[in-house]
Design an enzyme around this catalytic site. Structure first.
Site, PDB file in Angstrom:
ATOM      1  CD  GLU A  26      -2.752  -0.786   2.258  1.00  0.00           C
ATOM      2  OE1 GLU A  26      -2.686   0.680   3.321  1.00  0.00           O
ATOM      3  OE2 GLU A  26      -3.907  -1.285   3.013  1.00  0.00           O
ATOM      4  N   GLY A  27       1.553   0.821   0.671  1.00  0.00           N
ATOM      5  CA  GLY A  27       3.041   2.097   0.478  1.00  0.00           C
ATOM      6  C   GLY A  27       3.403   2.952   1.685  1.00  0.00           C
TER       7      GLY A  27
END
Length: 340
Positions: free
Chosen positions: A303-304
């Site tokens: 997801e970062g």
């Protein structure tokens, strides 16, 4: 705006895209040596400040705008039973991102990044790479263009992440093809595959590698990658064109960008890796890329999330670099501060 017309032209971009500004880096280094601290005593924080100076072209760079992008895609390789969750979860998680309910939303808010989510044809997964190329060249270029167009050229730093059921298998396939070694060394549990699931991943990747042998780096991206991997590559290149430093996330995000490194290592010179993922292939990949992650927190969410967390460290590095007094400003003797 950057436009992509052929995969064969990507490697040549290293010769024309902006390079690090050595004069700005030297000026930042000179400032570091005048700050009220022993030389080198802030360690990696000093290195990060110099990195930002060299790519922003400023002796005292700041982060006014941080952009975070999560690219999402679906993968045909899921037909091989490599994923413990159905592909519908990809769209469901995109909705969660958009509603503000995911970890990446909280970490972006905590560390001052503007998050956007780009879903890439979730209703049309890529092809199963055990049967043929995952994407055509045209599909790959289109996804790269989507990634490039998503970059805000006014940003001071870009955080990249991904979402896609099955994409840990894609990442392991790409790194196996690009850097060699035993497939098993690149494969991990991803979203929670058990031992049988890991065996299915390995078998699928080995079959894919046998089918797609002898490809160029960007050919590997098309044959084994996915739309979100291609979009990450496009965003990395667009950021480079705008002199925006990039923070890559964990194994899957770094594996996507590694196609650019394999095309020409210089294409990732402006990229940091936010954290070392607990996914087993990431440490091996970092060694292959000659990069050291900013953080090692045993995270493997994607997801970062690790890149967003590293943004806080990068901000702290610049606060020290820009905000500390010099010896002259503080009236402190340099010999006293150094303990001489």
């Amino acid at each position: 705006m950057m436009k992509f017309t052929a995969l064969s032209a990507i490697a040549d971009l290293a010769k024309t895209l902006p390079q690090a500004d050595q004069a700005a880096s030297d000026a930042a280094f000179a400032r570091q040596n005048r700050l009220t601290k022993p030389l080198g005593s802030l360690g990696r924080l000093e290195e990060l400040a110099l990195f930002m100076a060299s790519w922003r072209g400023l002796a005292q760079p700041t982060i006014t705008k941080a952009q975070a992008i999560v690219f999402a895609g679906n993968h045909g390789i899921c037909a091989q039973g490599v994923n413990p969750y159905p592909q519908e979860v990809t769209a469901q998680m995109v909705g969660n991102f958009q509603a503000g309910g995911a970890a990446i939303n909280q970490l972006c808010r905590a560390n001052g990044a503007d998050l956007s989510v780009v879903a890439l044809e979730l209703d049309r997964p890529t092809a199963d790479f055990t049967a043929g190329p995952a994407m055509t060249e045209a599909e790959t270029l289109a996804a790269m263009q989507t990634g490039a167009d998503a970059v805000d050229v006014a940003a001071d730093v870009l955080i990249l992440g991904e979402m896609g059921i099955g994409n840990s298998t894609v990442a392991a396939a790409m790194t196996s093809a690009l850097f060699g070694g035993a497939v098993a060394d690149w494969v991990g549990p991803g979203t929670g595959a058990d031992s049988d699931g890991i065996k299915r991943k390995i078998a699928a990747i080995e079959k894919g590698l046998a089918r797609h042998d002898g490809l160029s780096a960007m050919g590997v991206l098309a044959a084994l990658g996915g739309r979100e991997q291609a979009a990450i590559c496009g965003a990395v290149l667009a950021a480079r064109a705008a002199r925006i430093p990039v923070i890559l996330d964990g194994f899957i995000c770094t594996a996507a960008a590694s196609a650019l490194y394999a095309a020409d290592p210089a294409l990732l010179d402006h990229c940091l890796v936010g954290h070392c993922s607990a996914e087993p292939g990431h440490r091996k990949l970092l060694a292959s890329l000659n990069k050291r992650a900013v953080l090692n927190f045993d995270m493997r969410l994607g997801e970062g999330s690790g890149a967003a967390l590293a943004l806080g460290i990068l901000r702290a590095a610049l606060e020290c670099h820009n905000g500390m007094a010099t010896f002259g400003e503080a009236g402190v003797s340099e010999s006293e501060a150094s303990g001489a």
